[in-house]
Design an enzyme around this catalytic site. Sequence first.
Site, PDB file in Angstrom:
ATOM      1  N   ASN A  28       0.827  -1.212   0.000  1.00 18.92           N
ATOM      2  CA  ASN A  28       0.000   0.000   0.000  1.00 18.92           C
ATOM      3  C   ASN A  28       0.858   1.257   0.000  1.00 18.92           C
ATOM      4  OD1 ASN A  28       0.952   0.000   2.579  1.00 18.92           O
ATOM      5  ND2 ASN A  28      -1.017   0.399   3.566  1.00 18.92           N
ATOM      6  N   ASP A  52      -3.817  -2.587   0.744  1.00 16.55           N
ATOM      7  CA  ASP A  52      -3.493  -2.664   2.171  1.00 16.55           C
ATOM      8  C   ASP A  52      -3.875  -4.057   2.661  1.00 16.55           C
ATOM      9  OD1 ASP A  52      -3.377  -2.571   4.901  1.00 16.55           O
ATOM     10  OD2 ASP A  52      -4.681  -0.816   5.131  1.00 16.55           O
ATOM     11  N   TYR A 141       5.496  -2.816  17.451  1.00 16.95           N
ATOM     12  CA  TYR A 141       6.157  -3.650  16.439  1.00 16.95           C
ATOM     13  C   TYR A 141       6.481  -5.026  17.018  1.00 16.95           C
ATOM     14  CZ  TYR A 141       9.552  -4.865  12.745  1.00 16.95           C
ATOM     15  OH  TYR A 141      10.236  -5.470  11.716  1.00 16.95           O
ATOM     16  N   THR A 171      19.456  -5.374   8.716  1.00 18.49           N
ATOM     17  CA  THR A 171      19.892  -5.603   7.340  1.00 18.49           C
ATOM     18  C   THR A 171      19.988  -4.250   6.633  1.00 18.49           C
ATOM     19  OG1 THR A 171      18.777  -7.737   7.361  1.00 18.49           O
ATOM     20  CG2 THR A 171      19.323  -6.856   5.207  1.00 18.49           C
TER      21      THR A 171
END
Length: 307
Positions: A28, A52, A141, A171
Amino acid sequence: MTGAAGFLGSHLVDRLLADGHTVIGMDNLLTGAKSNLAHLEGEPRFTWVNHDVSRTITVEDPIDGVLHFASPASPVDYLRLPIQTLKVGALGTHNALGVAKAKGARFLLASTSEVYGDPQVHPQPESYWGHVNPIGPRGVYDEAKRFAEALTMAYHRTHGVPTRIVRIFNTYGPRMRPRDGRVVSNFIMQALRGEPITVYGDGSQSRSFCYVDDLIEGIVRLFHSEIADPVNLGNPVEFTVRELAEMVLRLTQSQSHMVVRPLPIDDPKQRRPDITHAREQLGWEPTVPLEKGLQWTIPHFRECVNA
Ligand code: UDP
């Protein structure tokens, strides 16, 4: 693939196409960028869908794999987008698992080293349950990804969906957003612009940085494996934030100076993957040292500065 326009998602799309697969890429564009996929314009084996995934996902075609990478992933993004982050980790994962179940497809969840929180075991093996503050700002999160792992295992155990879970450690590489707020992008952009290098806290906190190509190789191996339990993928060579700043300054030949800024709440003090499982079961380990990977990443940020 969900999160196809993101940093990792777009690299994974490229790899899957190179391996001969046909890919439907959903995003999205909340934190992803269509420009990460611009080079695929006219590629007949790639279909772009702006969607989404927290809302019901509809896919007409048969598919044999669902790779769920959609989520804000940089701390500044998920702190700015807490509810979207919780929704994509919970509802988005539910929807993506639903597609895998309906299509009889294999499912891979992009999880994170953040499930370990501010770890009290070092380095972190997959067996460690973590040390997470559920109501702190990072909880949006951490807990979303922990819930996503729990839901993935429930679909595996209850519905027999062949699932894989990768716990991704820090990363970096080309296509990171120049202002995504993460330490590698911040330091390189600041160094290239001659701005102060913002070290949060005393800079003694550590991270272990994996070059994107190494990570993608590990993800592909895990996807094709038969391992349903979570697997850590990351580079086990650990650096302090201050050491990273010094390396970036040297490689960019920048005259910038370091400045101290407040340490974010619940910022993990140390982080390093125990990659014994990946080594033994996937025959995988990172091949790109940090210095080399940064040399391959700096030109990308130079283009961003000049753009
Ligand atoms: N950090 C920093 N300066 C910055 C950005 C980040 O010192 O400009 C620190 C941050 O406090 C953390 C580490 O670098 O200790 C890695 O932060 P990042 O946001 O890249 O990801 P995290 O590993 O925390 O998810």
